[in-house]
Every structure is written in structure tokens, then in C-alpha cells.
Write a protein that holds these residues in place. Sequence first.
Motif, PDB file in Angstrom:
ATOM      1  N   ALA A 253      -1.542  12.014   4.918  1.00 41.17           N
ATOM      2  CA  ALA A 253      -0.581  12.361   3.862  1.00 41.17           C
ATOM      3  C   ALA A 253      -0.544  11.274   2.798  1.00 41.17           C
ATOM      4  CB  ALA A 253       0.805  12.574   4.461  1.00 41.17           C
ATOM      5  N   TRP A 254      -0.659  10.001   3.233  1.00 37.65           N
ATOM      6  CA  TRP A 254      -0.647   8.892   2.273  1.00 37.65           C
ATOM      7  C   TRP A 254      -1.848   8.980   1.340  1.00 37.65           C
ATOM      8  CZ3 TRP A 254      -4.026   4.954   1.099  1.00 37.65           C
ATOM      9  CH2 TRP A 254      -3.532   3.947   0.260  1.00 37.65           C
ATOM     10  N   VAL A 255      -3.018   9.241   1.885  1.00 41.67           N
ATOM     11  CA  VAL A 255      -4.231   9.357   1.063  1.00 41.67           C
ATOM     12  C   VAL A 255      -4.092  10.525   0.086  1.00 41.67           C
ATOM     13  CG1 VAL A 255      -6.710   9.847   1.094  1.00 41.67           C
ATOM     14  CG2 VAL A 255      -5.728   8.303   2.790  1.00 41.67           C
ATOM     15  N   SER A 256      -3.549  11.629   0.562  1.00 41.61           N
ATOM     16  CA  SER A 256      -3.383  12.814  -0.290  1.00 41.61           C
ATOM     17  C   SER A 256      -2.435  12.529  -1.438  1.00 41.61           C
ATOM     18  CB  SER A 256      -2.862  13.996   0.536  1.00 41.61           C
ATOM     19  OG  SER A 256      -3.751  14.319   1.576  1.00 41.61           O
ATOM     20  N   ILE A 257      -1.288  11.907  -1.133  1.00 43.15           N
ATOM     21  CA  ILE A 257      -0.305  11.638  -2.183  1.00 43.15           C
ATOM     22  C   ILE A 257      -0.806  10.572  -3.146  1.00 43.15           C
ATOM     23  CG2 ILE A 257       1.050   9.841  -1.010  1.00 43.15           C
ATOM     24  CD1 ILE A 257       2.407  12.728  -3.174  1.00 43.15           C
ATOM     25  N   LEU A 258      -1.647   9.644  -2.659  1.00 42.55           N
ATOM     26  CA  LEU A 258      -2.238   8.651  -3.554  1.00 42.55           C
ATOM     27  C   LEU A 258      -3.158   9.332  -4.565  1.00 42.55           C
ATOM     28  CD1 LEU A 258      -2.795   5.731  -4.435  1.00 42.55           C
ATOM     29  CD2 LEU A 258      -4.584   5.634  -2.682  1.00 42.55           C
ATOM     30  N   PHE A 259      -3.979  10.249  -4.091  1.00 43.25           N
ATOM     31  CA  PHE A 259      -4.880  10.982  -4.992  1.00 43.25           C
ATOM     32  C   PHE A 259      -4.078  11.787  -6.011  1.00 43.25           C
ATOM     33  CE2 PHE A 259      -7.139  14.914  -6.037  1.00 43.25           C
ATOM     34  CZ  PHE A 259      -8.294  14.396  -6.618  1.00 43.25           C
ATOM     35  N   ILE A 260      -3.047  12.482  -5.533  1.00 39.59           N
ATOM     36  CA  ILE A 260      -2.208  13.285  -6.437  1.00 39.59           C
ATOM     37  C   ILE A 260      -1.503  12.395  -7.454  1.00 39.59           C
ATOM     38  CG2 ILE A 260      -0.161  14.771  -6.533  1.00 39.59           C
ATOM     39  CD1 ILE A 260      -1.009  15.854  -3.772  1.00 39.59           C
ATOM     40  N   SER A 261      -1.010  11.239  -7.002  1.00 45.74           N
ATOM     41  CA  SER A 261      -0.303  10.321  -7.890  1.00 45.74           C
ATOM     42  C   SER A 261      -1.229   9.754  -8.966  1.00 45.74           C
ATOM     43  CB  SER A 261       0.312   9.177  -7.088  1.00 45.74           C
ATOM     44  OG  SER A 261       1.261   9.664  -6.169  1.00 45.74           O
ATOM     45  N   LEU A 262      -2.465   9.441  -8.579  1.00 50.56           N
ATOM     46  CA  LEU A 262      -3.445   8.956  -9.555  1.00 50.56           C
ATOM     47  C   LEU A 262      -3.730  10.027 -10.606  1.00 50.56           C
ATOM     48  CD1 LEU A 262      -5.936   7.105  -7.183  1.00 50.56           C
ATOM     49  CD2 LEU A 262      -4.570   6.046  -8.997  1.00 50.56           C
ATOM     50  N   LEU A 263      -3.833  11.262 -10.162  1.00 48.35           N
ATOM     51  CA  LEU A 263      -4.065  12.367 -11.091  1.00 48.35           C
ATOM     52  C   LEU A 263      -2.883  12.542 -12.034  1.00 48.35           C
ATOM     53  CD1 LEU A 263      -5.796  14.752 -12.022  1.00 48.35           C
ATOM     54  CD2 LEU A 263      -4.709  16.137 -10.239  1.00 48.35           C
ATOM     55  N   ILE A 264      -1.658  12.481 -11.485  1.00 47.59           N
ATOM     56  CA  ILE A 264      -0.448  12.607 -12.311  1.00 47.59           C
ATOM     57  C   ILE A 264      -0.358  11.454 -13.311  1.00 47.59           C
ATOM     58  CG2 ILE A 264       2.089  12.496 -12.246  1.00 47.59           C
ATOM     59  CD1 ILE A 264       1.962  14.015  -9.595  1.00 47.59           C
TER      60      ILE A 264
ATOM     61  N   PHE B 247       0.825  -1.204   0.000  1.00 52.86           N
ATOM     62  CA  PHE B 247       0.000   0.000   0.000  1.00 52.86           C
ATOM     63  C   PHE B 247       0.864   1.261   0.000  1.00 52.86           C
ATOM     64  CE2 PHE B 247      -2.483  -3.347   2.046  1.00 52.86           C
ATOM     65  CZ  PHE B 247      -3.632  -3.320   1.258  1.00 52.86           C
ATOM     66  N   VAL B 248       2.012   1.180   0.675  1.00 53.24           N
ATOM     67  CA  VAL B 248       2.942   2.317   0.703  1.00 53.24           C
ATOM     68  C   VAL B 248       3.483   2.599  -0.696  1.00 53.24           C
ATOM     69  CG1 VAL B 248       5.160   3.130   1.600  1.00 53.24           C
ATOM     70  CG2 VAL B 248       3.594   1.903   3.097  1.00 53.24           C
ATOM     71  N   LEU B 249       3.742   1.536  -1.443  1.00 51.30           N
ATOM     72  CA  LEU B 249       4.333   1.688  -2.768  1.00 51.30           C
ATOM     73  C   LEU B 249       3.319   2.074  -3.835  1.00 51.30           C
ATOM     74  CD1 LEU B 249       6.799  -1.351  -2.830  1.00 51.30           C
ATOM     75  CD2 LEU B 249       7.344   1.052  -2.449  1.00 51.30           C
ATOM     76  N   MET B 250       2.029   1.943  -3.541  1.00 50.36           N
ATOM     77  CA  MET B 250       1.002   2.231  -4.532  1.00 50.36           C
ATOM     78  C   MET B 250       1.089   3.659  -5.086  1.00 50.36           C
ATOM     79  SD  MET B 250      -3.095   1.537  -4.174  1.00 50.36           S
ATOM     80  CE  MET B 250      -2.752   0.013  -3.272  1.00 50.36           C
ATOM     81  N   PRO B 251       1.189   4.700  -4.219  1.00 50.49           N
ATOM     82  CA  PRO B 251       1.331   6.058  -4.771  1.00 50.49           C
ATOM     83  C   PRO B 251       2.602   6.215  -5.594  1.00 50.49           C
ATOM     84  CG  PRO B 251       0.782   6.137  -2.439  1.00 50.49           C
ATOM     85  CD  PRO B 251       1.125   4.711  -2.748  1.00 50.49           C
ATOM     86  N   LEU B 252       3.677   5.566  -5.180  1.00 53.19           N
ATOM     87  CA  LEU B 252       4.935   5.661  -5.910  1.00 53.19           C
ATOM     88  C   LEU B 252       4.798   5.084  -7.313  1.00 53.19           C
ATOM     89  CD1 LEU B 252       7.971   6.330  -5.901  1.00 53.19           C
ATOM     90  CD2 LEU B 252       8.385   4.029  -4.990  1.00 53.19           C
ATOM     91  N   VAL B 253       4.108   3.963  -7.431  1.00 58.54           N
ATOM     92  CA  VAL B 253       3.909   3.325  -8.735  1.00 58.54           C
ATOM     93  C   VAL B 253       3.181   4.261  -9.691  1.00 58.54           C
ATOM     94  CG1 VAL B 253       2.611   1.502  -9.925  1.00 58.54           C
ATOM     95  CG2 VAL B 253       4.011   0.941  -7.929  1.00 58.54           C
ATOM     96  N   PHE B 254       2.082   4.856  -9.236  1.00 57.65           N
ATOM     97  CA  PHE B 254       1.309   5.743 -10.116  1.00 57.65           C
ATOM     98  C   PHE B 254       2.060   7.037 -10.410  1.00 57.65           C
ATOM     99  CE2 PHE B 254      -2.239   3.122  -8.416  1.00 57.65           C
ATOM    100  CZ  PHE B 254      -2.718   2.672  -9.643  1.00 57.65           C
ATOM    101  N   LEU B 255       2.798   7.546  -9.425  1.00 57.58           N
ATOM    102  CA  LEU B 255       3.604   8.743  -9.650  1.00 57.58           C
ATOM    103  C   LEU B 255       4.662   8.482 -10.714  1.00 57.58           C
ATOM    104  CD1 LEU B 255       4.567  11.615  -8.823  1.00 57.58           C
ATOM    105  CD2 LEU B 255       5.997  10.515  -7.092  1.00 57.58           C
ATOM    106  N   VAL B 256       5.361   7.371 -10.577  1.00 58.11           N
ATOM    107  CA  VAL B 256       6.409   7.001 -11.528  1.00 58.11           C
ATOM    108  C   VAL B 256       5.833   6.824 -12.934  1.00 58.11           C
ATOM    109  CG1 VAL B 256       7.906   5.084 -12.212  1.00 58.11           C
ATOM    110  CG2 VAL B 256       8.041   5.999  -9.906  1.00 58.11           C
TER     111      VAL B 256
END
Length: 272
Positions: free
Chosen positions: A242-253, A158-167
Motif C-alpha cells: 500500500a505504501w508503494v502504491s500511494i507513493l506512486f499515486i502521490s508522485l503522479l498527483i 519514508f512514511v512521510l514521503m508520499p504525504l509530502v508529494f500528495l500535499v
Amino acid sequence: MQSFSLSPRELVASLWRHRALVWLMVKREVVGRYRGAYLGILWSFFQPLLMLLIYTFVFSVVFKARWNAGSDSKTEFALVLFAGLMVFNLFAECVSRAPGLVIANVNYVKKVIFPLEVLPWVVLGSALIHLSISLVVWLMVYMIFYGWPPLTVLLLPFVLMPLVFLVMGVSWFLASLGVYLRDASQITGILTTVLMFLSPIFYPASSLPENFRELIYFNPLTPIIETMRDVLYWGHLSHPVAWVSILFISLLIAWLGFAWFQKTRKGFADVL
């Protein structure tokens, strides 16, 4: 002229449709990197360990950096540093290669049926395999010195999920930009190096002066790095919001990068 879907659903649907192709290319990528080397894939163990030793010596011995004021443990420093470094290494490996992805596969551009959008997934898959190997090394060292790791390690996917979408979002954008702007590779290399020192990898964000501390959280890698350390070493999850926020931002990116790639890919063949 062929049209390509910009839908957020297509972002994942394309990966699912071509999952066999992606997995085949990931295996070829990993095997090809170490082909001809005597130690083969073992180099993926030794390289991060060597860099870890160098960084640990420079920052904990030379500069006397510490994560906790009351702790003088170099093992703690090495493990906490390595946890953040794993996040950055995955990001840097994918992003630094992204501008040359389409250019390096010109033969695929000419084939209308080839799904060019999966190329960043291939690089990410290769990077995730190397991260997994680094994680095994990290867990081995942790268990040697401290015993079983905390149960929060199970939250790592779950921690890596935002990183995957951001990347993926950044990779799709740069893969397309690299076709039209050949300087993108050089610019990306410089920015990646700058970002490494502007991320709390070698130092805790709390060590920064008050007026700079808020600025470092504009870096999307900061909450991911801190959450990675929380679940791996400290054994808690201190920034769920912060995790939820960065996940949303990463999905948008991710969607914006994918849409940009799909929109601009029609001109690849003309430019190349």
C-alpha cells in the motif's frame, strides 16, 4: 510571454535552485506566526496537546472508543490517535492555506524573476517544523509510559514521503485555482473538515462495516495514517505494498498539480 517548464524534473529542481530562499521564507513564516506572543513557539506544543486531550476525552471517555477490544488504556488511545492526527494536521494546514497563497503574495506575481512555484514549499516547510515539534511531544509521552520507542520509528521519513508529494500536488492545484475561483478557500475548508472524519483518525478502519471498509481506502490519507501508526506505536510495517502504491499515486498527483500551476500561472497577473 515567458514559458514555464512542466517537466517532473523541474518539480524538484526548482526547490533545489531556490533552497536558500525557501529556507529564509520558512523561518520568517514560523517566527512571524508567534511574533508578539509571550510564549512564542511554545504554543506549537500546547495547541496540539490541548486538542489531543479534548479528542481523547470525547472519543475514549464519552464514546468509549478503543483501538483494541481488550485494551482500556487511555494512554494508548491518545498516542495512536495523535499519530494519525499529526498526518492530517500537516495535510490540512497546507491544503487549507493553498487557495490564498498567490492572492496573499500579489507583489511577487508582478516580479517575473520570483519563483511562485516555491510558495507551497514554504508552507510545507513550516508545517513540517510543527509536525516535528508534535513528534517530539509524542515521543516524550511514549517514553514516559512505555520506555524507548520501537526501531521502526527510523522509517518515519519514508512514511512521510508520499504525504509530502500528495500535499504539494494538491497545494499547487489549489494555489492556482484560488486565483481564478475565489470561493476555493471556503470549499476547501468544508472538504478538509469532511475528510477529517472520513479518515481513520479517531477510529480504526477495521471498525467500519464490511461494505464501507473498502471505500475508506479510496482516501489517500488512509494508508499514510495507518503506516504512521504502525511505525510509531505498533512497531511494524504491515502495508508495504500500500505504501508503494500511494507513493506512486502521490508522485503522479504532485506532477499533475505542478504542471497545472505552471500552465496557468501566465494568467495570474491579468486576474490579480
